[in-house]
Motif scaffolding. Sequence first.
Motif, PDB file in Angstrom:
ATOM      1  N   GLY A  36     -18.078  32.354  31.394  1.00 37.09           N
ATOM      2  CA  GLY A  36     -16.934  31.658  30.708  1.00 37.09           C
ATOM      3  C   GLY A  36     -15.626  32.284  31.030  1.00 37.09           C
ATOM      4  O   GLY A  36     -14.622  31.290  31.336  1.00 37.09           O
ATOM      5  N   ALA A  37     -15.316  33.370  30.726  1.00 38.31           N
ATOM      6  CA  ALA A  37     -14.028  33.742  31.205  1.00 38.31           C
ATOM      7  C   ALA A  37     -13.778  34.034  32.419  1.00 38.31           C
ATOM      8  O   ALA A  37     -12.727  33.642  32.945  1.00 38.31           O
ATOM      9  CB  ALA A  37     -14.025  35.491  30.497  1.00 38.31           C
ATOM     10  N   ALA A  38     -14.733  34.344  33.477  1.00 37.71           N
ATOM     11  CA  ALA A  38     -14.595  34.105  35.028  1.00 37.71           C
ATOM     12  C   ALA A  38     -14.238  32.880  35.238  1.00 37.71           C
ATOM     13  O   ALA A  38     -13.547  32.651  36.423  1.00 37.71           O
ATOM     14  CB  ALA A  38     -15.772  34.710  35.378  1.00 37.71           C
ATOM     15  N   ILE A  39     -14.863  31.750  34.820  1.00 44.06           N
ATOM     16  CA  ILE A  39     -14.601  30.502  35.267  1.00 44.06           C
ATOM     17  C   ILE A  39     -13.186  30.035  34.896  1.00 44.06           C
ATOM     18  O   ILE A  39     -12.284  29.388  35.574  1.00 44.06           O
ATOM     19  CB  ILE A  39     -15.459  29.249  34.553  1.00 44.06           C
ATOM     20  CG1 ILE A  39     -16.868  29.509  35.054  1.00 44.06           C
ATOM     21  CG2 ILE A  39     -15.112  27.872  34.576  1.00 44.06           C
ATOM     22  CD1 ILE A  39     -17.804  28.639  34.376  1.00 44.06           C
ATOM     23  N   ILE A  40     -12.719  30.466  33.519  1.00 39.25           N
ATOM     24  CA  ILE A  40     -11.332  30.410  33.179  1.00 39.25           C
ATOM     25  C   ILE A  40     -10.416  31.054  34.226  1.00 39.25           C
ATOM     26  O   ILE A  40      -9.341  30.327  34.528  1.00 39.25           O
ATOM     27  CB  ILE A  40     -10.753  30.890  31.630  1.00 39.25           C
ATOM     28  CG1 ILE A  40     -11.875  29.846  30.812  1.00 39.25           C
ATOM     29  CG2 ILE A  40      -9.439  30.848  31.486  1.00 39.25           C
ATOM     30  CD1 ILE A  40     -11.725  30.483  29.236  1.00 39.25           C
ATOM     31  N   ASP A  41     -10.666  32.278  34.667  1.00 44.71           N
ATOM     32  CA  ASP A  41      -9.723  33.104  35.544  1.00 44.71           C
ATOM     33  C   ASP A  41      -9.697  32.249  36.921  1.00 44.71           C
ATOM     34  O   ASP A  41      -8.673  32.323  37.531  1.00 44.71           O
ATOM     35  CB  ASP A  41     -10.300  34.441  35.579  1.00 44.71           C
ATOM     36  CG  ASP A  41      -9.877  35.071  34.385  1.00 44.71           C
ATOM     37  OD1 ASP A  41      -9.066  35.001  33.620  1.00 44.71           O
ATOM     38  OD2 ASP A  41     -10.543  36.307  34.080  1.00 44.71           O
ATOM     39  N   ALA A  42     -10.969  31.747  37.274  1.00 46.56           N
ATOM     40  CA  ALA A  42     -10.941  31.204  38.510  1.00 46.56           C
ATOM     41  C   ALA A  42     -10.376  29.644  38.639  1.00 46.56           C
ATOM     42  O   ALA A  42      -9.471  29.441  39.540  1.00 46.56           O
ATOM     43  CB  ALA A  42     -12.508  30.734  39.125  1.00 46.56           C
ATOM     44  N   VAL A  43     -10.304  29.124  37.319  1.00 41.88           N
ATOM     45  CA  VAL A  43      -9.462  27.757  37.520  1.00 41.88           C
ATOM     46  C   VAL A  43      -7.696  28.385  37.320  1.00 41.88           C
ATOM     47  O   VAL A  43      -7.066  27.548  38.135  1.00 41.88           O
ATOM     48  CB  VAL A  43      -9.473  26.921  36.117  1.00 41.88           C
ATOM     49  CG1 VAL A  43      -8.640  25.997  35.762  1.00 41.88           C
ATOM     50  CG2 VAL A  43     -11.155  26.279  35.958  1.00 41.88           C
ATOM     51  N   ILE A  44      -7.543  29.317  36.684  1.00 44.79           N
ATOM     52  CA  ILE A  44      -6.178  29.794  36.795  1.00 44.79           C
ATOM     53  C   ILE A  44      -5.763  30.243  38.178  1.00 44.79           C
ATOM     54  O   ILE A  44      -4.868  29.823  38.682  1.00 44.79           O
ATOM     55  CB  ILE A  44      -5.884  30.923  35.752  1.00 44.79           C
ATOM     56  CG1 ILE A  44      -6.062  30.476  34.302  1.00 44.79           C
ATOM     57  CG2 ILE A  44      -4.321  31.717  36.005  1.00 44.79           C
ATOM     58  CD1 ILE A  44      -6.005  31.557  33.339  1.00 44.79           C
ATOM     59  N   THR A 102      -8.308  40.085  31.194  1.00 48.00           N
ATOM     60  CA  THR A 102      -7.521  39.034  32.054  1.00 48.00           C
ATOM     61  C   THR A 102      -7.512  38.058  30.995  1.00 48.00           C
ATOM     62  O   THR A 102      -7.601  38.140  29.766  1.00 48.00           O
ATOM     63  CB  THR A 102      -8.641  38.454  33.030  1.00 48.00           C
ATOM     64  OG1 THR A 102      -9.773  37.953  32.437  1.00 48.00           O
ATOM     65  CG2 THR A 102      -8.976  39.438  34.270  1.00 48.00           C
ATOM     66  N   ILE A 103      -6.726  36.866  31.535  1.00 47.43           N
ATOM     67  CA  ILE A 103      -6.079  35.790  30.694  1.00 47.43           C
ATOM     68  C   ILE A 103      -7.651  35.167  29.909  1.00 47.43           C
ATOM     69  O   ILE A 103      -7.790  34.892  29.035  1.00 47.43           O
ATOM     70  CB  ILE A 103      -5.277  34.897  31.312  1.00 47.43           C
ATOM     71  CG1 ILE A 103      -4.255  35.519  31.634  1.00 47.43           C
ATOM     72  CG2 ILE A 103      -5.158  33.656  30.506  1.00 47.43           C
ATOM     73  CD1 ILE A 103      -3.001  34.567  32.541  1.00 47.43           C
ATOM     74  N   GLY A 104      -8.600  34.887  31.092  1.00 45.91           N
ATOM     75  CA  GLY A 104      -9.741  34.482  30.701  1.00 45.91           C
ATOM     76  C   GLY A 104     -10.682  35.191  29.736  1.00 45.91           C
ATOM     77  O   GLY A 104     -11.105  34.843  28.484  1.00 45.91           O
ATOM     78  N   LYS A 105     -10.473  36.632  29.786  1.00 46.97           N
ATOM     79  CA  LYS A 105     -10.876  37.580  28.810  1.00 46.97           C
ATOM     80  C   LYS A 105     -10.280  37.273  27.439  1.00 46.97           C
ATOM     81  O   LYS A 105     -10.980  37.549  26.327  1.00 46.97           O
ATOM     82  CB  LYS A 105     -11.101  38.907  29.386  1.00 46.97           C
ATOM     83  CG  LYS A 105     -12.419  39.153  30.282  1.00 46.97           C
ATOM     84  CD  LYS A 105     -12.276  40.318  30.617  1.00 46.97           C
ATOM     85  CE  LYS A 105     -13.426  40.645  31.746  1.00 46.97           C
ATOM     86  NZ  LYS A 105     -13.631  39.781  32.934  1.00 46.97           N
ATOM     87  N   MET A 106      -8.930  37.225  27.600  1.00 45.75           N
ATOM     88  CA  MET A 106      -8.097  37.168  26.276  1.00 45.75           C
ATOM     89  C   MET A 106      -8.832  35.978  25.529  1.00 45.75           C
ATOM     90  O   MET A 106      -8.963  35.969  24.234  1.00 45.75           O
ATOM     91  CB  MET A 106      -6.677  37.087  26.704  1.00 45.75           C
ATOM     92  CG  MET A 106      -6.087  38.285  26.791  1.00 45.75           C
ATOM     93  SD  MET A 106      -4.182  38.001  26.919  1.00 45.75           S
ATOM     94  CE  MET A 106      -3.821  38.669  28.421  1.00 45.75           C
ATOM     95  N   LEU A 107      -8.549  34.964  26.227  1.00 46.02           N
ATOM     96  CA  LEU A 107      -9.156  33.728  25.494  1.00 46.02           C
ATOM     97  C   LEU A 107     -10.681  33.539  24.929  1.00 46.02           C
ATOM     98  O   LEU A 107     -10.891  33.034  23.892  1.00 46.02           O
ATOM     99  CB  LEU A 107      -9.312  32.437  26.564  1.00 46.02           C
ATOM    100  CG  LEU A 107      -7.693  32.080  26.759  1.00 46.02           C
ATOM    101  CD1 LEU A 107      -7.690  31.200  27.992  1.00 46.02           C
ATOM    102  CD2 LEU A 107      -6.977  31.575  25.681  1.00 46.02           C
ATOM    103  N   CYS A 108     -11.813  34.585  25.615  1.00 45.25           N
ATOM    104  CA  CYS A 108     -12.917  34.581  25.080  1.00 45.25           C
ATOM    105  C   CYS A 108     -13.128  35.844  24.007  1.00 45.25           C
ATOM    106  O   CYS A 108     -14.229  36.138  23.841  1.00 45.25           O
ATOM    107  CB  CYS A 108     -13.720  34.488  26.322  1.00 45.25           C
ATOM    108  SG  CYS A 108     -13.868  33.101  27.239  1.00 45.25           S
TER     109      CYS A 108
END
Length: 174
Positions: A36-44, A102-108
């Motif tokens: 999930g965090a990797a997907i968020i980072d990929a979208v960003i 990363t931003i994704g890891k922060m959100l997760c």
Amino acid sequence: MPMTTTEDQRFAPPLAHVEDVAPAEPALAGRGIRLGAAIIDAVIAGAAGWAFAMIPWFASISQAHLKAAEQGMWTWNPMGLLIGIPIFLLIQGWPLVTRGQTIGKMLCKLRIVRTDGSKVDAFRLLGLRYGIGSLTGVVSGFAMIYGLIDSLLIFRGSRQCLHDTIADTKVIQL
């Protein structure tokens, strides 16, 4: 004055067995939440790449990159690095170096740490963990093979991907 038995017992060592309790080690991040965090980072990253592609100068570079990609997956193509790494560092560099996230890891609510639990230094994060994988991007075929091996290794008991093993890191839940 002689001590009585009740006074003697106050100063006696405890009769129960007492063990030192080690602090609880943070739990490893699950595979699904890491995805999930990797997907968020990929979208960003995709949104940032699209925004930069709208700038006329970057648009001409993007067209050159696409023409090189049409030649095949084993063609030398450094344009992805010349564009991708600065964008990645611009967006994710500061939170990675200061927080290990990363931003994704922060959100997760995840964090990258060394395998011993200590903070990860910038070279280990940016150079080893992310840099080596990015360098494989100069040839699309290498990037695909590296990406496949990297992502499949998360199914080991240690839940470490190839980039975690290279950089001696792990991802934990906060």
